[in-house]
Scaffold this motif. Structure first.
Motif, short mmCIF file in Angstrom:
data_model
loop_
_atom_site.label_atom_id
_atom_site.label_comp_id
_atom_site.label_asym_id
_atom_site.label_seq_id
_atom_site.Cartn_x
_atom_site.Cartn_y
_atom_site.Cartn_z
N LYS A 13 0.98 -1.20 -0.24
CA LYS A 13 0.01 0.03 0.15
C LYS A 13 0.81 1.31 -0.33
CE LYS A 13 -3.59 -2.38 0.50
NZ LYS A 13 -4.52 -3.25 -0.33
N PRO A 14 1.38 1.54 -0.86
CA PRO A 14 2.68 2.47 -1.19
C PRO A 14 1.70 3.68 -0.98
CG PRO A 14 2.82 1.07 -3.13
CD PRO A 14 2.03 0.31 -1.84
N ILE A 15 2.20 5.02 -0.12
CA ILE A 15 1.67 6.23 -0.40
C ILE A 15 2.75 7.46 -1.30
CG2 ILE A 15 0.32 8.44 1.38
CD1 ILE A 15 -1.20 5.59 1.00
N LEU A 16 2.54 7.94 -1.59
CA LEU A 16 3.39 9.15 -2.31
C LEU A 16 2.36 10.44 -2.19
CD1 LEU A 16 3.02 6.92 -5.87
CD2 LEU A 16 5.45 6.60 -3.57
N GLY A 17 3.33 10.80 -2.22
CA GLY A 17 3.32 12.47 -2.36
C GLY A 17 3.52 13.17 -3.04
N MET A 18 2.62 14.56 -3.55
CA MET A 18 2.65 15.36 -4.57
C MET A 18 3.08 15.97 -4.25
SD MET A 18 2.24 15.35 -8.07
CE MET A 18 0.68 14.37 -8.41
N LEU A 19 4.33 16.80 -4.68
CA LEU A 19 5.34 17.58 -5.21
C LEU A 19 4.67 18.94 -6.20
CD1 LEU A 19 8.51 17.24 -4.29
CD2 LEU A 19 7.61 17.28 -2.78
N PHE A 189 -3.18 -6.57 -10.73
CA PHE A 189 -2.89 -6.02 -11.21
C PHE A 189 -2.56 -5.02 -10.48
CE2 PHE A 189 -2.60 -1.79 -14.38
CZ PHE A 189 -1.55 -2.92 -15.38
N PRO A 190 -1.49 -4.14 -10.61
CA PRO A 190 -2.13 -2.71 -9.48
C PRO A 190 -2.44 -1.41 -9.86
CG PRO A 190 0.55 -3.18 -10.02
CD PRO A 190 -0.50 -3.90 -10.63
N LEU A 191 -3.83 -1.49 -8.66
CA LEU A 191 -4.36 -0.20 -8.72
C LEU A 191 -4.15 0.82 -7.49
CD1 LEU A 191 -7.09 1.22 -10.50
CD2 LEU A 191 -8.79 -0.28 -8.71
N LEU A 192 -4.47 2.20 -8.29
CA LEU A 192 -4.27 3.44 -7.12
C LEU A 192 -4.78 4.60 -7.13
CD1 LEU A 192 -0.27 4.04 -8.50
CD2 LEU A 192 -0.84 1.95 -6.23
N ILE A 193 -5.26 4.71 -5.96
CA ILE A 193 -6.61 5.64 -5.74
C ILE A 193 -5.25 7.10 -5.75
CG2 ILE A 193 -8.23 7.18 -4.39
CD1 ILE A 193 -8.68 4.04 -4.80
N GLY A 194 -5.89 7.94 -6.98
CA GLY A 194 -5.60 9.14 -7.52
C GLY A 194 -5.68 10.31 -7.19
N ALA A 195 -6.69 10.39 -6.11
CA ALA A 195 -7.07 12.23 -5.86
C ALA A 195 -7.99 11.79 -4.47
CB ALA A 195 -7.80 12.35 -7.33
N GLY A 196 -8.19 12.10 -3.09
CA GLY A 196 -9.10 12.24 -2.56
C GLY A 196 -8.68 11.57 -1.66
N LEU A 197 -7.86 10.78 -1.45
CA LEU A 197 -7.63 10.50 -0.06
C LEU A 197 -7.10 10.98 1.36
CD1 LEU A 197 -7.11 7.14 -0.22
CD2 LEU A 197 -4.96 7.31 0.95
N GLU A 208 -9.70 -1.74 -1.01
CA GLU A 208 -9.65 -1.83 -2.53
C GLU A 208 -9.04 -1.85 -3.64
OE1 GLU A 208 -13.02 -3.15 -3.60
OE2 GLU A 208 -13.44 -2.45 -1.34
N ALA A 209 -7.68 -1.17 -2.77
CA ALA A 209 -6.88 -0.16 -4.47
C ALA A 209 -5.55 -0.77 -3.63
CB ALA A 209 -6.80 1.24 -3.82
N ASP A 210 -4.10 -0.60 -4.65
CA ASP A 210 -2.87 -1.12 -3.36
C ASP A 210 -2.04 -0.36 -3.20
OD1 ASP A 210 -3.24 -3.73 -4.56
OD2 ASP A 210 -4.04 -3.30 -7.14
N GLY A 211 -2.42 1.46 -3.46
CA GLY A 211 -1.63 2.40 -2.80
C GLY A 211 -2.44 3.55 -3.11
N ALA A 212 -1.86 5.21 -3.31
CA ALA A 212 -2.24 5.85 -3.54
C ALA A 212 -1.50 7.26 -3.64
CB ALA A 212 -3.16 6.60 -2.01
N ILE A 213 -1.41 8.08 -4.09
CA ILE A 213 -0.74 9.33 -4.66
C ILE A 213 -2.02 10.21 -3.64
CG2 ILE A 213 -0.73 11.20 -6.87
CD1 ILE A 213 -0.35 9.11 -8.24
N VAL A 214 -0.66 11.40 -3.26
CA VAL A 214 -1.73 11.96 -2.07
C VAL A 214 -1.35 13.43 -2.16
CG1 VAL A 214 -2.27 12.60 0.71
CG2 VAL A 214 -2.09 10.32 -0.10
N VAL A 240 -2.60 4.38 7.24
CA VAL A 240 -1.71 3.49 6.14
C VAL A 240 -1.28 2.70 7.24
CG1 VAL A 240 -0.39 2.94 4.69
CG2 VAL A 240 -2.17 4.88 4.66
N GLU A 241 -0.68 2.73 8.36
CA GLU A 241 0.26 1.56 9.07
C GLU A 241 -0.43 0.43 9.97
OE1 GLU A 241 3.69 1.20 9.16
OE2 GLU A 241 3.99 2.63 7.43
N GLY A 242 -1.63 0.76 9.98
CA GLY A 242 -2.16 0.23 10.83
C GLY A 242 -2.68 -0.92 9.42
N LEU A 243 -3.10 -0.52 8.53
CA LEU A 243 -3.99 -1.72 7.69
C LEU A 243 -2.88 -2.53 7.07
CD1 LEU A 243 -5.91 -2.16 6.22
CD2 LEU A 243 -5.65 -0.49 4.70
N ARG A 244 -1.32 -2.33 6.89
CA ARG A 244 -0.23 -2.42 6.82
C ARG A 244 -0.45 -4.00 7.56
NH1 ARG A 244 3.60 2.31 4.49
NH2 ARG A 244 3.29 2.50 2.62
#
Length: 256
Positions: A13-19, A189-197, A208-214, A240-244
């Motif tokens: 469940k990688p979480i990626l921060g947007m710059l 197949f990886p599915l990522l949330i791209g908005a609104g997390l 439901e998904a495998d990670g997110a862009i926040v 996220v850590e709790g879910l992991r």
């Protein structure tokens, strides 16, 4: 799970921060990006995405140059809005672990889509970066004449992970849409949330998904115009850590 994706993203469940490259000058945009990156990583985010949302292409290059000096464990992503060709060129010059494109299928009429597919295949082959591809993505037109499942199936062939959003930046991604996408892409197949997390919806979305862009949620104003706030990052990453932890415990029970 896609081999290329799993080789880069070893944490579940990688979480990626947007710059977003906010700031009133090139110097200020670089300084803010540096501080935001440090805040994101210090609070447990798995990587960052450099995007010319407020800045320009020169700002993107400056931030990538600075990111080269960081520990390679910090994953670096890139989304050059309206110029994916430049994204691939920069991925040849800098360490770019993954590239995001807002649409890889569905946004073009059939006569243009064939040329786009051939070009994209060539571009993908020129770099080692993982490719995140949007389908029915925010602000993108739908011109393919195909159904959503058909565009998703084609999209899977053109990238290493699908990114799903609703209609706007910061808007919560519709959970029914996430489930529709998952039903078509399949669980491998990886599915990522791209908005609104957010911290409030991260659990149900990431089940439901495998990670997110926040982006917006991490800001002090909870809007894209703000500055990354460590408390907001820590709050979401705690969920996220709790879910992991739950996933790891479940996996151990299965192995036992």
């Amino acid at each position: 799970m896609s081999k290329r994706f799993s080789e880069i993203f070893v944490t579940p469940k990688p979480i990626l921060g947007m710059l977003h490259l906010t700031g009133s000058s090139a110097e200020e945009r670089l300084e803010i990006a540096r501080k935001e990156t440090e805040t994101l990583i210090a609070n447990g985010v798995d990587g960052v995405i450099v995007e010319n949302y407020f800045g320009d292409k020169d700002d993107v290059r400056s931030v990538l140059e600075w990111l080269e000096t960081l520990n390679p464990d910090v994953l670096v992503g890139l989304n050059v809005l309206r110029d994916h060709h430049l994204a691939f060129e920069l991925a040849k010059q800098f360490r770019v672990d993954f590239i995001q494109m807002d649409s890889v299928a569905g946004h073009l009429p059939p006569d243009e889509d064939m040329d786009f597919a051939a070009e994209l295949a060539e571009l993908r082959g020129s770099v080692s970066s993982v490719l995140f591809g949007g389908v029915r993505f925010k602000y993108q037109p739908v011109k393919s004449g195909r159904s959503e499942p058909e565009d998703l199936t084609i999209g899977k062939e053109r990238c290493d992970a699908i990114v799903v959003t609703s209609d706007a930046t910061g808007q919560v991604t519709d959970l029914d849409k996430v489930r529709r996408f998952r039903a078509t892409t399949g669980s491998n197949f990886p599915l990522l949330i791209g908005a609104g997390l957010t911290a409030a919806n991260a659990r149900e979305q990431l089940l439901e998904a495998d990670g997110a862009i926040v982006g917006s949620y991490f800001k002090d104003t909870y809007a894209d115009t703000g500055i990354v706030d460590g408390a907001h990052v820590a709050e979401l990453m705690s969920v996220v850590e709790g879910l992991r932890g739950e996933s790891a415990a479940a996996a151990m029970r299965v192995e036992a």
